[in-house]
Scaffold this active site. Structure first.
Site, short mmCIF file in Angstrom:
data_model
loop_
_atom_site.label_atom_id
_atom_site.label_comp_id
_atom_site.label_asym_id
_atom_site.label_seq_id
_atom_site.Cartn_x
_atom_site.Cartn_y
_atom_site.Cartn_z
N ASP A 54 0.84 -1.19 0.00
CA ASP A 54 0.00 0.00 0.00
C ASP A 54 0.88 1.25 0.00
OD1 ASP A 54 -2.33 1.55 0.19
OD2 ASP A 54 -2.28 1.53 2.38
N HIS A 55 0.63 2.15 -0.92
CA HIS A 55 1.34 3.44 -0.99
C HIS A 55 2.87 3.29 -0.98
CE1 HIS A 55 -2.00 6.23 -0.92
NE2 HIS A 55 -2.58 5.46 -0.02
N GLU B 92 -1.50 5.75 -8.64
CA GLU B 92 -2.35 6.82 -8.10
C GLU B 92 -2.21 8.09 -8.91
OE1 GLU B 92 -2.70 9.52 -4.05
OE2 GLU B 92 -2.45 7.35 -3.83
N HIS C 195 -6.85 10.20 4.22
CA HIS C 195 -6.42 9.17 5.14
C HIS C 195 -6.70 9.60 6.58
CE1 HIS C 195 -3.57 8.13 1.71
NE2 HIS C 195 -4.29 7.05 1.89
N HIS D 1 -9.23 5.04 -1.55
CA HIS D 1 -8.40 5.07 -0.36
C HIS D 1 -9.10 5.88 0.72
CE1 HIS D 1 -4.39 3.43 -1.71
NE2 HIS D 1 -5.08 3.47 -2.84
N SER E 141 -12.02 4.36 5.68
CA SER E 141 -12.50 4.46 7.06
C SER E 141 -13.10 5.84 7.31
CB SER E 141 -11.35 4.23 8.05
OG SER E 141 -10.78 2.96 7.89
N ASN F 256 -9.95 0.58 0.53
CA ASN F 256 -8.88 0.47 1.51
C ASN F 256 -9.38 0.84 2.91
OD1 ASN F 256 -7.34 0.09 -0.82
ND2 ASN F 256 -5.60 1.20 0.01
#
Length: 293
Positions: free
Chosen positions: A85-86, A136, A178, A207, A210, A229
């Site tokens: 990830d990233h 991305e 994020h 992304h 949450s 994600n």
């Protein structure tokens, strides 16, 4: 052993208008909790490490070995994708060398021409080994391993150009961030998501899943989001359950201080969070995935 790259799984999700969860792991407990949730629901899962988590855990080879060994020891039968990830350029190359099934090269903070060129190089390296690639465009707001994004909206033309490199899925900035979402967050930019979804055929990645309201995520899935994600939500669930265990004094009852007992409530909370999110993502059970290919 059910370790696979993610291309066909995520393509099937886009075609079937559902999403596959990509859950970050941070240690053994996290890994077991995520895999248990996937096995219980009989759904495919993308289990991923950030650069920071990989460093904390001891490197990409250790992370890959830990996940692989845990899949075997838990007798996991659902498809499992081990994803970076990233990752920056060097991290993506390291994860490819370590045997990850899938990598994300995140070049959004580079000039677009450099992002494009390095994405092409990662695609060439990864695809030669049957490894999926995520790239991305635009910027995801918030901070991820020291890289701070301001939430820049992805350009449709840049998205098309990056998709033409042969990547397997594309993360695009559409107002997502994020970490925790602030109270003044304005929501996802669905107009831009529709423009990108209409312009490219590769599955799209959301992304910062949450904290986005469920109805917004569900709408985004209908518009091409096929990989979601999740990290912060599991961290918060783990912290809450662990705090409750300590505040209840259970660590002082008998051998409640045993880390296997202390970490169990948090671990179970991650599994519960996994199941809840997969439920409203509409993730198809494994037996249905081939029908969508």
């Amino acid at each position: 052993m059910p370790l696979v790259h993610g291309t066909e799984l995520v393509q099937a999700a886009r075609k079937g208008h559902y999403a596959i969860g990509a859950f970050n792991t941070n240690n053994l407990e996290w890994t077991r909790a995520i895999l248990k949730g996937a096995q219980d629901l009989n759904v495919p899962v993308i289990i991923q490490t950030s650069m920071g988590a990989a460093k904390y855990m001891g490197g990409y080879e250790l992370c890959k070995g830990l996940i692989e060994a845990t899949v075997k020891s838990m007798d996991i039968t659902v498809p499992v994708v081990i994803h970076l990830d990233h990752g920056n350029y060097e991290a993506a190359k390291e994860a490819i060398a370590a045997g990850y099934n899938s990598v994300m090269f995140d070049g959004h903070d580079l000039p677009f021409a450099e992002n494009l060129e390095k994405t092409k190089e990662i695609v060439k390296l990864a695809h030669a080994k049957g490894i999926s690639v995520e790239a991305e465009v635009g910027s995801i707001g918030g901070e991820e391993d020291g890289v701070i994004g301001e939430g820049e909206l992805a350009s449709v033309e840049d998205a098309k150009t990056l998709a033409d490199t042969g990547i397997d899925f594309l993360a695009a900035g559409i107002g997502n961030i994020h970490g925790k979402y602030p109270s003044n967050w304005k929501g996802l930019h669905f107009d831009r998501l529709k423009e990108i979804g209409d312009a490219v055929s590769v599955p799209l990645v959301l992304h910062g899943g949450s904290g986005i309201p469920q109805e917004q995520v569900e709408k985004a899935i209908t518009m091409g989001i096929s990989k979601l994600n999740i990290n912060t939500e599991c961290q918060l669930a783990f912290a809450k359950a662990t705090r409750e265990y300590i505040l209840a004094g259970k660590d002082q009852e008998g051998k409640g201080y045993d880390p296997r007992k202390m970490l169990k409530p948090g671990t179970d909370a991650i599994t519960d969070t996994f199941k809840e999110i997969c439920g409203w993502m509409g993730t198809k059970s494994v037996k249905l995935v081939p029908e969508e290919l």
